[in-house]
Design an enzyme around this catalytic site. Structure first.
Site, short mmCIF file in Angstrom:
data_model
loop_
_atom_site.label_atom_id
_atom_site.label_comp_id
_atom_site.label_asym_id
_atom_site.label_seq_id
_atom_site.Cartn_x
_atom_site.Cartn_y
_atom_site.Cartn_z
N THR A 124 -41.22 -49.36 22.08
CA THR A 124 -41.72 -50.62 21.55
C THR A 124 -43.20 -50.81 21.87
OG1 THR A 124 -41.60 -53.02 21.91
CG2 THR A 124 -40.74 -51.66 23.66
N ASP A 125 -43.87 -51.58 21.04
CA ASP A 125 -45.28 -51.91 21.32
C ASP A 125 -45.41 -52.75 22.59
OD1 ASP A 125 -44.25 -54.30 20.32
OD2 ASP A 125 -45.90 -54.66 18.92
N GLU A 126 -44.28 -53.31 23.06
CA GLU A 126 -44.35 -54.21 24.23
C GLU A 126 -44.69 -53.47 25.51
OE1 GLU A 126 -41.44 -57.31 24.40
OE2 GLU A 126 -41.05 -57.18 22.26
N TYR A 149 -37.75 -56.35 30.24
CA TYR A 149 -37.39 -55.51 29.09
C TYR A 149 -38.47 -54.44 28.87
CZ TYR A 149 -37.49 -54.14 24.14
OH TYR A 149 -37.58 -53.42 22.98
N LYS A 153 -38.37 -50.29 29.19
CA LYS A 153 -38.70 -49.37 28.08
C LYS A 153 -39.86 -48.45 28.50
CE LYS A 153 -37.19 -49.45 24.38
NZ LYS A 153 -35.99 -48.79 23.78
P1 NAD Z 1 -30.15 -54.38 18.90
O1 NAD Z 1 -30.07 -55.19 20.15
O2 NAD Z 1 -29.96 -55.02 17.58
O3 NAD Z 1 -29.07 -53.19 18.98
C1 NAD Z 1 -28.92 -52.42 20.13
C2 NAD Z 1 -27.68 -51.53 19.92
O4 NAD Z 1 -27.55 -50.68 21.10
C3 NAD Z 1 -26.37 -52.33 19.81
O5 NAD Z 1 -25.58 -51.82 18.76
C4 NAD Z 1 -25.70 -52.11 21.16
O6 NAD Z 1 -24.28 -52.16 21.10
C5 NAD Z 1 -26.21 -50.73 21.55
N1 NAD Z 1 -26.21 -50.53 23.01
C6 NAD Z 1 -26.74 -51.35 23.95
N2 NAD Z 1 -26.52 -50.85 25.17
C7 NAD Z 1 -25.83 -49.68 25.00
C8 NAD Z 1 -25.32 -48.70 25.88
N3 NAD Z 1 -25.44 -48.84 27.21
N4 NAD Z 1 -24.70 -47.64 25.36
C9 NAD Z 1 -24.55 -47.48 24.01
N5 NAD Z 1 -25.00 -48.40 23.13
C10 NAD Z 1 -25.64 -49.49 23.61
O7 NAD Z 1 -31.55 -53.64 18.99
P2 NAD Z 1 -32.58 -53.28 17.83
O8 NAD Z 1 -33.41 -54.47 17.55
O9 NAD Z 1 -31.87 -52.60 16.73
O10 NAD Z 1 -33.51 -52.24 18.60
C11 NAD Z 1 -33.18 -50.86 18.61
C12 NAD Z 1 -34.21 -50.12 19.45
O11 NAD Z 1 -35.52 -50.37 18.94
C13 NAD Z 1 -34.23 -50.54 20.92
O12 NAD Z 1 -34.45 -49.39 21.69
C14 NAD Z 1 -35.43 -51.48 21.01
O13 NAD Z 1 -36.00 -51.45 22.29
C15 NAD Z 1 -36.36 -50.86 19.98
N6 NAD Z 1 -37.32 -51.79 19.34
C16 NAD Z 1 -36.87 -52.91 18.68
C17 NAD Z 1 -37.80 -53.73 18.05
C18 NAD Z 1 -37.36 -54.94 17.27
O14 NAD Z 1 -38.21 -55.66 16.73
N7 NAD Z 1 -36.08 -55.21 17.13
C19 NAD Z 1 -39.17 -53.44 18.10
C20 NAD Z 1 -39.57 -52.29 18.80
C21 NAD Z 1 -38.64 -51.46 19.39
P1 TYD Z 2 -38.64 -62.30 19.83
O1 TYD Z 2 -38.02 -62.29 18.47
O2 TYD Z 2 -37.78 -62.57 21.01
O3 TYD Z 2 -39.40 -60.91 19.97
P2 TYD Z 2 -40.43 -60.41 21.14
O4 TYD Z 2 -40.50 -61.41 22.21
O5 TYD Z 2 -39.77 -59.18 21.58
O6 TYD Z 2 -41.73 -60.22 20.44
O7 TYD Z 2 -39.80 -63.37 19.83
C1 TYD Z 2 -40.91 -63.27 18.95
C2 TYD Z 2 -41.89 -64.34 19.33
O8 TYD Z 2 -41.31 -65.62 19.05
C3 TYD Z 2 -42.24 -64.37 20.81
O9 TYD Z 2 -43.60 -64.77 20.94
C4 TYD Z 2 -41.33 -65.45 21.37
C5 TYD Z 2 -41.22 -66.42 20.24
N1 TYD Z 2 -39.95 -67.17 20.12
C6 TYD Z 2 -39.97 -68.55 19.93
O10 TYD Z 2 -41.05 -69.19 19.89
N2 TYD Z 2 -38.78 -69.20 19.78
C7 TYD Z 2 -37.58 -68.55 19.84
O11 TYD Z 2 -36.51 -69.20 19.73
C8 TYD Z 2 -37.57 -67.14 20.03
C9 TYD Z 2 -36.28 -66.37 20.10
C10 TYD Z 2 -38.79 -66.48 20.16
#
Ligand code: NAD
Ligand code: TYD
Length: 341
Positions: A124-126, A149, A153
């Site tokens: 992630t970019d985080e 988190y 990562k």
């Molecule tokens: P999500 O939370 O929607 O899904 C996570 C999945 O992983 C779920 O299906 C869960 O059951 C499974 N999981 C969790 N713990 C597990 C374990 N111990 N063993 C097996 N399976 C497990 O997440 P997402 O938003 O789809 O993100 C997927 C990946 O992308 C993650 O690694 C996250 O860090 C990364 N990512 C997400 C975003 C975003 O905007 N959502 C951005 C950058 C990176």
């Molecule tokens: P989020 O979707 O949790 O992603 P991330 O924190 O991983 O970027 O949140 C996106 C942005 O929105 C973050 O600045 C936190 C803010 N946020 C709110 O203001 N209200 C909310 O209810 C949530 C879930 C997030």
């Protein structure tokens, strides 16, 4: 080709699998997922007739179970599985360290033991932490995670890179900015805001709402991941961004306009602890080296996403109620092994 995907029942993983199966119907795709609260098998319901697709319920921290599920010599491992929500990591970080750090090490060990080909680690970019204007986060910059988190990562990335250097495994890291699109669990900003607005319920705005995130449609992200699998260079990290930085208030304003709802629904609440002000990935490398570009404009993607949530109110209600989790427990228990689709 055989591809082993972890976390494929989540938001991004399920998009990746749907796209992969539709593009490569002859491939074997194994979805290894623990089915946590964030998983949703409804996201994969369309694959019922896909002959090469199979789901295995299992934890990435369980080496024996991963070993049993991963075929010897499988071509690609795509490691999405993670605890992914910052707010939950602030409430309790332990599961993040377990799933994201230990889980990644287990995946690396088993992939090596099973002589898997390419290992794509989804980060992630985080991991770059707060990026002050006008700087953009580049692949070689130091990692300065702010939340538990992001710290988990970051640790996972170091383990991947250590495995590349120590054992010469063919691994690549991608760091994506904030994804949006259909099937996202309604705890993240966009699905939470859309579903609350649809129900005329208040939308919590953390602090002043002027935090900046770079939004990318999940389908664009998955296209970039496929390109990295095909053409990325071993040991490299690639940033995947939307070139679309917006303040949270700007995004929420667009959603209010699309849904025709009043600004009075936005309710300022106490800010998130340690809240990063700005993320900004520089994605020049993947654009120049692999020829990737974003194809879905934010305005179009947001409209389509809102439409999806409007047309899938049952999905939203079931996801919010925690109904799935109870269902999985009842139907499959905690046993690992291949399940019926
Ligand atoms: P999500 O939370 O929607 O899904 C996570 C999945 O992983 C779920 O299906 C869960 O059951 C499974 N999981 C969790 N713990 C597990 C374990 N111990 N063993 C097996 N399976 C497990 O997440 P997402 O938003 O789809 O993100 C997927 C990946 O992308 C993650 O690694 C996250 O860090 C990364 N990512 C997400 C975003 C975003 O905007 N959502 C951005 C950058 C990176
Ligand atoms: P989020 O979707 O949790 O992603 P991330 O924190 O991983 O970027 O949140 C996106 C942005 O929105 C973050 O600045 C936190 C803010 N946020 C709110 O203001 N209200 C909310 O209810 C949530 C879930 C997030």
């Amino acid at each position: 080709m055989t591809i082993f995907v972890t976390g494929g029942a989540g938001f991004i993983g399920s998009q990746f699998i749907r796209d992969w199966v539709s593009a490569h119907p002859g491939d074997t795709v194994i979805n290894y997922d623990k089915l946590t609260y964030a998983a949703n098998l409804e996201n994969l319901a369309g694959l019922a007739d896909a002959p090469g697709y199979q789901l295995v319920r299992g934890d990435v921290c369980d080496p024996e179970a991963v070993h049993a599920a991963m075929p010897e010599g499988c071509d690609v491992v795509v490691h999405f599985a993670a605890e992914s929500h910052v707010d939950r990591s602030i409430l309790s970080a332990t599961e993040f360290v377990r799933a994201n750090v230990l889980g990644t090490q287990v995946m690396l060990d088993v992939a090596r033991a099973r002589k898997a080909g390419r290992f794509l680690h989804i980060s992630t970019d985080e991991v770059g932490g707060d990026i002050p204007e006008p700087r953009a986060f580049k692949e070689g910059d130091p990692l300065e995670p702010s939340s538990p988190y992001a710290a988990s990562k970051t640790a996972a990335e170091h383990l991947v890179n250590a495995a590349v250097r120590t054992f010469g495994i063919d691994a690549i890291v991608t760091r994506t900015s904030n994804n949006y699109g259909p099937y996202q669990f309604p705890e993240k900003l966009l699905p939470l805001a859309i579903s609350n607005m649809m129900a005329d319920r208040p939308v919590p705005v953390y602090g002043d709402g002027l935090q900046v995130r770079d939004w990318i449609h999940v389908a664009d992200n998955c296209a970039a991941l496929r390109l990295v699998i095909a053409k990325g260079r071993t040991g490299e990290t690639y940033h995947i961004g939307g070139r679309n930085p917006r303040t949270n208030r700007e995004v929420l304003g667009l959603l209010l306009d699309i849904l025709g709802k009043p600004a009075s629904l936005l309710t300022q609440v106490t800010d998130r602890l340690g809240h990063d002000r700005r993320y900004a990935v520089d994605c020049t490398k993947i654009e120049n080296e692999l020829g990737w570009t974003r194809t879905i404009s934010f305005e179009d993607g947001l409209r389509a996403t809102v439409r999806w949530y409007q047309e899938n109110t049952g999905w939203v209600a079931r996801a919010k109620s925690g109904e799935y989790r109870e269902y999985y427990e009842k139907q499959y228990g905690m046993q690992h092994g291949t399940m019926a689709r």
